[in-house]
Motif scaffolding. Structure first.
Motif: not given
Length: 223
Positions: A43, A47, A49, A154, A182-183
């Motif tokens: 993170p 881009s 996480a 993602t 994914d985020r």
């Protein structure tokens, strides 16, 4: 009460349209690990996480795949200075945070928590799909593969794009849900719904591991 994540009406609409049939489980799978690089799993990057759980689940799947003699392919997004700093890559105008994905930087290195080996193919790409503009389809055909287990990040971006292009390239697609991330939950869930409805089967890790185990025992429990 809703039958599925998006409610009875959505489920009925998709079923009426003829979506959601199970895909064929081939006997010559390959594990494709999409963009589990530091730039996506850390993170600290624009881009990135925290995808620690996804990395752990993917590592487990890879180890089971190794035991079954299943090849593993890794992908990374990496841009030259000209691409990262200029307007050559249109995608970077939409997603400027991706400009951190520079060739040779720690951002584009495969997460060290994954059991990557020297013999594993590494595909360097410039866009979302692992197939677009790369030699992946030809490589998988050369390996004699018929089924792609898609892992990575993602879910709503590169995983979904890879799943779409995999089935369009003639491969059955399986997506172990714990091996993709994914985020945010909303895009993740929506992408899994879409993949399962149209492009491949979203399955549990246990089912994926069992499929790989069957390859070593010769016992087929599915069709």
């Amino acid at each position: 009460m809703a039958d599925g994540m998006y409610g009875r009406d959505t489920d009925d609409t998709y079923a009426h349209a003829g979506f959601g049939a199970a895909v064929r489980r081939g006997e010559r799978p390959v594990i494709v690990v999409v963009d589990l690089t530091n730039g996506f799993t850390d993170p600290a990057y624009p881009s990135g996480a925290d995808l620690s759980d996804v990395v752990a689940a993917t590592a487990t799947l890879i180890e089971h795949g190794r035991a079954a003699g299943v090849p593993v392919v890794f992908t990374t997004i990496a841009y030259t200075p000209a691409e990262a700093d200029g307007d050559i890559v249109t995608w970077l105008q939409k997603a400027p945070g991706m400009r951190a994905m520079r060739e040779g930087s720690p951002a584009v290195a495969i997460d060290a928590r994954l059991p990557r080996r020297d013999e594993d193919l590494l595909v360097v790409k410039k866009g979302a799909s692992a197939f677009f503009g790369t030699g992946l389809a030809a490589a998988l055909t050369g390996m004699g593969r018929d089924t792609v287990l898609v892992c990575g990040a993602t879910t709503s971006g590169c995983v979904r794009a890879t799943a779409v292009d995999a089935v369009q390239s003639g491969f059955s697609v399986l997506v172990p849900r714990d091996c993709v991330g994914d985020r945010a939950a909303g895009p993740h869930d929506a992408a899994l719904f879409d993949i399962h409805a149209k492009y491949g089967d979203v399955i549990g890790v246990a089912e994926a591991v069992e499929h790989l185990r069957q390859l070593t025992t010769g016992v087929r429990l599915d069709v």
